[in-house]
Design a protein around this motif. Structure first.
Motif, PDB file in Angstrom:
ATOM      1  N   MET A 163       0.803  -1.176   0.000  1.00 41.80           N
ATOM      2  CA  MET A 163       0.000   0.000   0.000  1.00 41.80           C
ATOM      3  C   MET A 163       0.854   1.250   0.000  1.00 41.80           C
ATOM      4  O   MET A 163       1.102   1.735  -1.068  1.00 41.80           O
ATOM      5  N   PRO A 164       1.471   1.749   1.052  1.00 39.59           N
ATOM      6  CA  PRO A 164       2.320   2.926   0.834  1.00 39.59           C
ATOM      7  C   PRO A 164       3.551   2.549   0.014  1.00 39.59           C
ATOM      8  O   PRO A 164       4.199   1.536   0.284  1.00 39.59           O
ATOM      9  N   HIS A 165       3.841   3.373  -0.970  1.00 39.96           N
ATOM     10  CA  HIS A 165       5.048   3.183  -1.779  1.00 39.96           C
ATOM     11  C   HIS A 165       5.876   4.456  -1.680  1.00 39.96           C
ATOM     12  O   HIS A 165       5.355   5.557  -1.875  1.00 39.96           O
ATOM     13  N   VAL A 166       7.147   4.318  -1.378  1.00 33.03           N
ATOM     14  CA  VAL A 166       8.068   5.445  -1.262  1.00 33.03           C
ATOM     15  C   VAL A 166       9.096   5.327  -2.372  1.00 33.03           C
ATOM     16  O   VAL A 166       9.751   4.292  -2.507  1.00 33.03           O
ATOM     17  N   ASN A 167       9.222   6.376  -3.168  1.00 31.33           N
ATOM     18  CA  ASN A 167      10.217   6.405  -4.231  1.00 31.33           C
ATOM     19  C   ASN A 167      11.238   7.466  -3.868  1.00 31.33           C
ATOM     20  O   ASN A 167      10.915   8.651  -3.849  1.00 31.33           O
TER      21      ASN A 167
ATOM     22  N   ARG B 185      19.677  -0.970   5.952  1.00 25.94           N
ATOM     23  CA  ARG B 185      19.429   0.012   7.022  1.00 25.94           C
ATOM     24  C   ARG B 185      18.464   1.097   6.567  1.00 25.94           C
ATOM     25  O   ARG B 185      17.569   1.498   7.321  1.00 25.94           O
ATOM     26  N   LEU B 186      18.617   1.576   5.345  1.00 29.09           N
ATOM     27  CA  LEU B 186      17.701   2.585   4.813  1.00 29.09           C
ATOM     28  C   LEU B 186      16.294   2.014   4.698  1.00 29.09           C
ATOM     29  O   LEU B 186      15.315   2.646   5.097  1.00 29.09           O
ATOM     30  N   SER B 187      16.198   0.807   4.182  1.00 27.64           N
ATOM     31  CA  SER B 187      14.899   0.150   4.048  1.00 27.64           C
ATOM     32  C   SER B 187      14.211  -0.009   5.400  1.00 27.64           C
ATOM     33  O   SER B 187      13.021   0.287   5.548  1.00 27.64           O
ATOM     34  N   GLU B 188      14.946  -0.461   6.385  1.00 26.19           N
ATOM     35  CA  GLU B 188      14.385  -0.649   7.726  1.00 26.19           C
ATOM     36  C   GLU B 188      13.923   0.674   8.324  1.00 26.19           C
ATOM     37  O   GLU B 188      12.831   0.766   8.899  1.00 26.19           O
ATOM     38  N   ALA B 189      14.747   1.718   8.205  1.00 17.71           N
ATOM     39  CA  ALA B 189      14.413   3.018   8.779  1.00 17.71           C
ATOM     40  C   ALA B 189      13.174   3.617   8.121  1.00 17.71           C
ATOM     41  O   ALA B 189      12.248   4.085   8.801  1.00 17.71           O
ATOM     42  N   VAL B 190      13.139   3.614   6.794  1.00 15.68           N
ATOM     43  CA  VAL B 190      11.992   4.187   6.082  1.00 15.68           C
ATOM     44  C   VAL B 190      10.730   3.364   6.352  1.00 15.68           C
ATOM     45  O   VAL B 190       9.661   3.919   6.602  1.00 15.68           O
ATOM     46  N   THR B 191      10.863   2.053   6.321  1.00 10.82           N
ATOM     47  CA  THR B 191       9.710   1.185   6.590  1.00 10.82           C
ATOM     48  C   THR B 191       9.140   1.455   7.969  1.00 10.82           C
ATOM     49  O   THR B 191       7.918   1.578   8.140  1.00 10.82           O
TER      50      THR B 191
ATOM     51  N   HIS C 116       3.675   6.018  11.023  1.00 12.09           N
ATOM     52  CA  HIS C 116       2.921   7.253  10.798  1.00 12.09           C
ATOM     53  C   HIS C 116       1.699   7.083   9.905  1.00 12.09           C
ATOM     54  O   HIS C 116       0.782   7.894   9.950  1.00 12.09           O
ATOM     55  N   LEU C 117       1.678   6.040   9.094  1.00 12.15           N
ATOM     56  CA  LEU C 117       0.495   5.778   8.266  1.00 12.15           C
ATOM     57  C   LEU C 117      -0.346   4.644   8.836  1.00 12.15           C
ATOM     58  O   LEU C 117      -1.329   4.228   8.219  1.00 12.15           O
ATOM     59  N   ASP C 118       0.056   4.151  10.005  1.00  7.02           N
ATOM     60  CA  ASP C 118      -0.686   3.098  10.700  1.00  7.02           C
ATOM     61  C   ASP C 118      -1.004   1.934   9.760  1.00  7.02           C
ATOM     62  O   ASP C 118      -2.161   1.567   9.565  1.00  7.02           O
ATOM     63  N   THR C 119       0.048   1.406   9.190  1.00  2.37           N
ATOM     64  CA  THR C 119      -0.092   0.312   8.231  1.00  2.37           C
ATOM     65  C   THR C 119       0.914  -0.787   8.565  1.00  2.37           C
ATOM     66  O   THR C 119       1.947  -0.496   9.174  1.00  2.37           O
ATOM     67  N   PRO C 120       0.659  -2.006   8.183  1.00  6.27           N
ATOM     68  CA  PRO C 120       1.624  -3.073   8.450  1.00  6.27           C
ATOM     69  C   PRO C 120       2.939  -2.850   7.693  1.00  6.27           C
ATOM     70  O   PRO C 120       2.944  -2.358   6.560  1.00  6.27           O
ATOM     71  N   ARG C 121       4.036  -3.223   8.318  1.00  6.67           N
ATOM     72  CA  ARG C 121       5.355  -3.085   7.686  1.00  6.67           C
ATOM     73  C   ARG C 121       5.419  -3.817   6.346  1.00  6.67           C
ATOM     74  O   ARG C 121       6.054  -3.349   5.408  1.00  6.67           O
TER      75      ARG C 121
END
Length: 82
Positions: A1-5, A20-26, A32-37
């Protein structure tokens, strides 16, 4: 659902840096969007510096300020100094 580019100047990332970047952004997006990782997807998109304005600034930022939650300081945002 949320996609970050994440568009960025080209650089090499090690597997550890990418993880590390993937973990931090995820973590931040899921919280903050109250969604599953597991619903979060992330892309890294290198953009050559010479193409930054045409590829990022004009289509993604200019005229879309209402969508931005942070404006880059290179556009003269007085609230951001770093």
């Amino acid at each position: 659902m949320p996609h970050v580019n994440i568009k960025h100047f080209p650089r090499d990332f090690t597997a550890e840096q990418r993880e590390r970047l993937s973990e931090a952004v995820t973590t931040v997006v899921a919280k903050h969007l109250d969604t599953p990782r597991g619903a979060v997807s992330i892309a890294l998109e290198p953009v050559p510096e010479a193409e930054w304005s045409d590829t990022v600034v004009v289509p993604e930022i200019t005229g879309r300020e209402h969508l931005l939650i942070k404006t880059p300081n290179y556009l003269g945002n007085p609230q951001e100094n770093a």
